[in-house]
Structure formats: C-alpha cells, structure tokens
Design a protein around this motif. Structure first.
Motif, PDB file in Angstrom:
ATOM      1  N   TYR A   6       0.827  -1.206   0.000  1.00  0.00           N
ATOM      2  CA  TYR A   6       0.000   0.000   0.000  1.00  0.00           C
ATOM      3  C   TYR A   6       0.864   1.260   0.000  1.00  0.00           C
ATOM      4  CZ  TYR A   6      -2.891   3.656   2.176  1.00  0.00           C
ATOM      5  OH  TYR A   6      -3.514   4.838   2.477  1.00  0.00           O
ATOM      6  N   ILE A   7       1.858   1.302   0.855  1.00  0.00           N
ATOM      7  CA  ILE A   7       2.716   2.481   0.951  1.00  0.00           C
ATOM      8  C   ILE A   7       3.532   2.666  -0.326  1.00  0.00           C
ATOM      9  CG2 ILE A   7       4.676   3.498   2.184  1.00  0.00           C
ATOM     10  CD1 ILE A   7       3.608   2.111   4.719  1.00  0.00           C
ATOM     11  N   ALA A   8       4.143   1.583  -0.816  1.00  0.00           N
ATOM     12  CA  ALA A   8       4.978   1.676  -2.013  1.00  0.00           C
ATOM     13  C   ALA A   8       4.166   2.071  -3.240  1.00  0.00           C
ATOM     14  CB  ALA A   8       5.683   0.343  -2.263  1.00  0.00           C
ATOM     15  N   ALA A   9       2.922   1.598  -3.331  1.00  0.00           N
ATOM     16  CA  ALA A   9       2.077   1.939  -4.483  1.00  0.00           C
ATOM     17  C   ALA A   9       1.831   3.438  -4.553  1.00  0.00           C
ATOM     18  CB  ALA A   9       0.744   1.194  -4.385  1.00  0.00           C
ATOM     19  N   ASN A  10       1.676   4.064  -3.419  1.00  0.00           N
ATOM     20  CA  ASN A  10       1.351   5.492  -3.393  1.00  0.00           C
ATOM     21  C   ASN A  10       2.575   6.399  -3.446  1.00  0.00           C
ATOM     22  OD1 ASN A  10      -1.725   5.816  -2.912  1.00  0.00           O
ATOM     23  ND2 ASN A  10      -1.141   4.169  -1.523  1.00  0.00           N
ATOM     24  N   LEU A  11       3.737   5.885  -3.057  1.00  0.00           N
ATOM     25  CA  LEU A  11       4.927   6.733  -3.000  1.00  0.00           C
ATOM     26  C   LEU A  11       5.901   6.499  -4.150  1.00  0.00           C
ATOM     27  CD1 LEU A  11       5.827   6.658   0.816  1.00  0.00           C
ATOM     28  CD2 LEU A  11       4.562   8.413  -0.445  1.00  0.00           C
ATOM     29  N   LEU A  12       5.920   5.295  -4.729  1.00  0.00           N
ATOM     30  CA  LEU A  12       7.000   4.941  -5.646  1.00  0.00           C
ATOM     31  C   LEU A  12       6.572   4.661  -7.080  1.00  0.00           C
ATOM     32  CD1 LEU A  12       9.028   2.531  -3.310  1.00  0.00           C
ATOM     33  CD2 LEU A  12       9.373   4.985  -3.680  1.00  0.00           C
ATOM     34  N   VAL A  13       5.315   4.326  -7.318  1.00  0.00           N
ATOM     35  CA  VAL A  13       4.908   3.849  -8.643  1.00  0.00           C
ATOM     36  C   VAL A  13       4.254   4.969  -9.440  1.00  0.00           C
ATOM     37  CG1 VAL A  13       3.517   2.183  -9.923  1.00  0.00           C
ATOM     38  CG2 VAL A  13       4.591   1.510  -7.764  1.00  0.00           C
ATOM     39  N   ASP A  14       4.816   5.243 -10.631  1.00  0.00           N
ATOM     40  CA  ASP A  14       4.184   6.184 -11.557  1.00  0.00           C
ATOM     41  C   ASP A  14       3.791   5.438 -12.833  1.00  0.00           C
ATOM     42  OD1 ASP A  14       6.812   5.758 -12.284  1.00  0.00           O
ATOM     43  OD2 ASP A  14       7.431   7.818 -11.999  1.00  0.00           O
ATOM     44  N   GLN A  15       4.780   5.136 -13.698  1.00  0.00           N
ATOM     45  CA  GLN A  15       4.521   4.343 -14.889  1.00  0.00           C
ATOM     46  C   GLN A  15       4.613   2.855 -14.543  1.00  0.00           C
ATOM     47  OE1 GLN A  15       3.506   5.491 -17.984  1.00  0.00           O
ATOM     48  NE2 GLN A  15       3.318   7.407 -16.830  1.00  0.00           N
ATOM     49  N   ILE A  16       3.519   2.152 -14.679  1.00  0.00           N
ATOM     50  CA  ILE A  16       3.404   0.808 -14.127  1.00  0.00           C
ATOM     51  C   ILE A  16       4.359  -0.180 -14.795  1.00  0.00           C
ATOM     52  CG2 ILE A  16       1.843  -1.180 -13.952  1.00  0.00           C
ATOM     53  CD1 ILE A  16      -0.392   0.855 -13.411  1.00  0.00           C
ATOM     54  N   LEU A  17       4.383  -0.221 -16.119  1.00  0.00           N
ATOM     55  CA  LEU A  17       5.210  -1.212 -16.807  1.00  0.00           C
ATOM     56  C   LEU A  17       6.687  -1.013 -16.481  1.00  0.00           C
ATOM     57  CD1 LEU A  17       5.382  -3.599 -18.736  1.00  0.00           C
ATOM     58  CD2 LEU A  17       5.491  -1.975 -20.649  1.00  0.00           C
ATOM     59  N   ASP A  18       7.117   0.241 -16.437  1.00  0.00           N
ATOM     60  CA  ASP A  18       8.522   0.536 -16.146  1.00  0.00           C
ATOM     61  C   ASP A  18       8.929  -0.004 -14.775  1.00  0.00           C
ATOM     62  OD1 ASP A  18       8.610   1.848 -18.564  1.00  0.00           O
ATOM     63  OD2 ASP A  18       8.277   3.829 -17.698  1.00  0.00           O
ATOM     64  N   LYS A  19       8.096   0.250 -13.772  1.00  0.00           N
ATOM     65  CA  LYS A  19       8.434  -0.196 -12.409  1.00  0.00           C
ATOM     66  C   LYS A  19       8.274  -1.701 -12.267  1.00  0.00           C
ATOM     67  CE  LYS A  19       9.493   3.845 -10.863  1.00  0.00           C
ATOM     68  NZ  LYS A  19       9.429   4.556 -12.155  1.00  0.00           N
ATOM     69  N   LEU A  20       7.326  -2.270 -12.992  1.00  0.00           N
ATOM     70  CA  LEU A  20       7.132  -3.716 -12.943  1.00  0.00           C
ATOM     71  C   LEU A  20       8.367  -4.443 -13.471  1.00  0.00           C
ATOM     72  CD1 LEU A  20       4.994  -5.936 -12.312  1.00  0.00           C
ATOM     73  CD2 LEU A  20       4.299  -5.782 -14.703  1.00  0.00           C
ATOM     74  N   ILE A  21       8.926  -3.935 -14.568  1.00  0.00           N
ATOM     75  CA  ILE A  21      10.136  -4.540 -15.135  1.00  0.00           C
ATOM     76  C   ILE A  21      11.328  -4.312 -14.222  1.00  0.00           C
ATOM     77  CG2 ILE A  21      11.758  -4.437 -17.070  1.00  0.00           C
ATOM     78  CD1 ILE A  21       9.392  -3.666 -18.867  1.00  0.00           C
ATOM     79  N   LEU A  22      11.444  -3.105 -13.690  1.00  0.00           N
ATOM     80  CA  LEU A  22      12.587  -2.754 -12.850  1.00  0.00           C
ATOM     81  C   LEU A  22      12.677  -3.644 -11.616  1.00  0.00           C
ATOM     82  CD1 LEU A  22      14.922  -0.691 -12.610  1.00  0.00           C
ATOM     83  CD2 LEU A  22      13.370   0.739 -11.246  1.00  0.00           C
TER      84      LEU A  22
END
Length: 453
Positions: free
Chosen positions: A359-375
């Motif tokens: 919950y915390i990481a979703a709101n603070l760290l994720v902008d472009q979903i595919l980019d962060k999913l791959i990273l």
C-alpha cells in the motif's frame, strides 16, 4: 444499475471466498493447501496469479500506441511460462519445500538462502505495489470521490478480507471462480468494443500497422522481455509455492503448460479491445488510461458493475497469491520447525505487514506501471544461474552463486542508470547480462569449488 450490479457481484465474490472455509491448525496446510491440488484448480490459480492488473493495464496501453504489434507482449508469456514448464516445473515439485529460497540454502548454505529470500521479498514488494496502483487506475473513474491513498486503502483491505484466514486453499478456491468469470468477461469486452467501434478492421491488421508498431515497441525490447520472463519466472515464489501444492510432478508440468496458453490468450483480449476502440478515445495523455476508458464507454451498466468486480478479482487473486508466497518465504527461511506450529496467527500478521508495504509503495514509488514492474525484476533475474545450476549442475559452488548474483544486480542497476528506459536498457540488461551472470557463475564455481563433494 451500475452500483447494484457491482454490490451483488462483490457479495458473490465474498461468499465464494468464504464458503466452506476451514480453520487450519497448522501453517503447512495454510500455506500449501495440503499439497494435493489437482490439474484444473492448479491451472486456474496459476492463470489468475499471473493475470494481474499491472500487466493488463500496461499491455492494453501498449496496444493504444503500438497497435496490433502489441500482441507480441502476451507472446512473451507464452514463451516464458513454456520455458518454466520445461525447465523447472517438475524440479520445484520434487523440491517440495515451503520457500523457493530453500533450494539455495540446501545447495549453497543457509546464508545464501536468506540472501535469496531477502532479494525476492524486496522484488515482490515492488510487484505488489504496481498491482495496487493498477487497481487504483482501473477503479478511480468509478470512485472519483476518493483520493488515491483512500481508494488504495479500501482495495488492500478488501483483498485481505477475501483470503487472509483461508490461506492458499481459499486463494485457489477464489481463483477458480475468478478464472471462469474472466474467461467470459474479457472476450465480452472485446465483442462490445468491436460492436461500438467505427474503425475499419483491415488497416488495423495491415503489414504497415505491424511496421509502425515495431517502431514503438522495437524487436530488441520484445526480445529482452522474453529473456527476462524466461529467467525470472523460474525463481518466482508465487509460482513455486503453487507448484509445490500440486498433487504430482506431472500435474505441475501440465498445469504450467496450459496456463501459458491461457495467459497468452487472456492478455490478447484487452489489447485488441483498445486497438478496436482507439478511434473514439484518441488524444489520451497516457496509454495506461485507455482500457478503463474503454470499459466505461462500451459496456452497459448491468455488465459494467460485474466487470469491475471481475477486474477486482484479477487484482485480488494476484495480490493474495504473492502475499501468501511472501509469508511462506519468511516463515520457511527465517523461522525453524514450521511443521510443528499448530496455529496460523503468525502467518496472518506477516501477510498484513506485506499488505501495508504494498500500500505504501504503491502510493509513494509507482508512476509508470510497466517501467516499475520490469525494474523490480533486477534481483530475480540475477538469481538465474544460482537457481538453474542448483537444479542441474552439481559443481556449482556457493562462491559462484554469490558472485553471479552480485554481478547480475550490479549490471541490472548499471544498465538502468546508464542507458535508461528511453534507450531500452532492458536489451543490454538481458542480452548482455545473461552471459555475464552465467559466465561468472561457472568461472567462480571452478575457481572456488564447493567443499562438499
């Protein structure tokens, strides 16, 4: 009508999840469902574990920009999961442990097992954060009165309420109903998109459309995703846990093979829906907004409410599966004598902690979903030599496993920082990283052989 159908569907989802829920008297049964999962339930839970909101939103967004060529993205899973079925499905069932990191402890020592577990747990927090953010994007058009923090909080709490006390068996049971619903609803959305679109089909399927799409999603990017999927899923804890829960090695291999086909087909439907309806949703600032927009414009209210609940189920089953795998890893890798523990309160608490982190990481760290999913796959990909060598090469040593993993992480981070997303860092990360990881692993295994022979 929309709210009524949604409420009825939510009630049914909760009912099916709680129906005949058993109280478990051991963590083993809670985490591994008795190790007797048959083929159809296994296929359903594997498909629903992989069919996640992040990838759905990302792939359909790619369809908005790249057209029919974006169907190469689901093809990545057909190859990647097919490789899993061939290479490690039976091996994981033979291992029969609580955590995928356990094989690293057995082959390379307990420290390597705990390092592996830590890396995988960190990666999975990243994965689940993107799932939560994707669910927010799907549901935000329906619940505009809530902020992102508020809506994601509601989503996380609902997901926990579905499967927290039922364990893996409850997750699999929910996955079966969700799988059947998805097999109906995703093709239905495609049909409505086709019926309400005024775009001609032939230009969408033309060779020129493929050429144009390949400029947006270059072949080397697709190739890099294939390699990354092949050599990350083999270590995926959310798959390993469910493979161990299967009734036999043959069931495990057949289950992954069939799930690869279903995952490929099910990801094709959202992409095609966006492609067909694109002419009516042009000028979006972000492709990842396209599929939620399609849903709201093409579906009648009586079906839209049910569709939202099915999409919630897609995210809920994936989140629950990963949280369950994380819980199994923590207990299996950092605590001892799991088999004699007669209650599940410890498992409940651990799962709640991981839900809060998501919950915390979703709101603070994720902008472009595919980019962060791959990273988030960097530490998982780095473990590829250590895992495959652990199964297939007796001469693999602990030093080889440590060095290859370190090289994999450093190389992944370097390519991301140096080349960046705009220069397709995934190509350099995967195509050059794979021989680096395996080369260093083999070299240092020979230079520093294991003392156990």
């Amino acid at each position: 009508m929309l709210i009524s159908s949604a409420l009825i569907s939510i009630f049914l989802l909760l009912f099916f999840s709680w129906y005949k829920r058993k109280k478990f008297n051991s963590e083993e049964t809670y985490l591994l469902a008795g190790k007797n999962t048959k083929l159809f339930p296994l296929v359903a839970t594997l498909v629903m574990t992989e069919l996640n909101p992040s990838t759905l939103i990302a792939f359909s967004g790619a369809g908005y920009y790249a057209g029919i060529w974006a169907l190469m993205l689901p093809f990545v899973f057909l190859v990647g999961l097919g490789f899993y079925a061939f290479a490690v499905a039976k091996k994981w069932k033979e291992w029969d442990g609580y955590s995928v990191a356990g094989i690293f402890s057995k082959r390379y020592g307990i420290l390597m097992g705990r390092v592996t577990s830590f890396l995988l747990l960190v990666a999975m927090v990243g994965f689940t954060a993107t799932y939560v953010k994707a669910m927010y994007l799907i549901f935000s058009p329906l619940f505009v009165i809530f902020s992102q923090w508020q809506l994601t909080f509601i989503i996380v709490c609902l997901v926990l309420s579905l499967n927290l006390k039922g364990g893996l068996r409850s997750i699999i049971q929910t996955d079966i109903y969700s799988f059947l619903a998805v097999m109906i609803i995703l093709p239905s959305i495609l049909l409505f998109s086709f019926l309400k679109s005024d775009a001609p089909v032939l230009p969408i399927l033309s060779p020129q459309a493929i050429v144009d799409g390949s400029k947006i999603l270059p072949v080397r990017f697709i190739l890099s995703l294939i390699l990354l999927t092949m050599f990350t899923y083999i270590a995926a804890p959310w798959y390993g846990q469910k493979i161990v829960s299967s009734e036999s090695k043959e069931t495990a291999k057949a289950g992954v093979t069939l799930s690869a086909v279903f995952v490929f087909l099910l990801y094709c439907f959202p992409i095609l829906s966006v492609i067909l309806y694109k002419s009516k949703i042009q000028h979006l600032t972000s492709g990842q907004d396209s599929y939620p927009l399609v849903l709201n414009q093409v579906l009648p209210d009586y079906l839209l409410g049910f569709t939202y609940v099915v999409l919630f189920a897609i995210g809920a089953t994936t989140l629950s599966g990963v949280w369950s795998a994380q819980t199994s890893m923590v207990i299996g890798d950092f605590f001892s004598k799991i088999e004699v523990r007669k209650d599940t309160r410890r498992a409940y608490l651990i799962m709640v902690v991981f839900a809060i982190l998501s919950y915390i990481a979703a709101n603070l760290l994720v902008d472009q979903i595919l980019d962060k999913l791959i990273l988030a796959n960097i530490p998982v990909f780095a473990l590829s030599f250590a895992l495959l060598a652990g199964f297939y090469w007796e001469k693999a040593s602990a030093i080889g496993a440590y060095i290859s993993t370190l090289v994999g992480i450093v190389w992944g981070v370097f390519t991301y920082l140096y080349f960046g997303e705009e220069n397709i860092y995934t190509f350099y990360w995967s195509v050059l990283g794979l021989p680096l990881i395996f080369g260093t692993g083999i070299l240092f295994s020979y230079l520093f052989p294991s003392k156990k022979r």
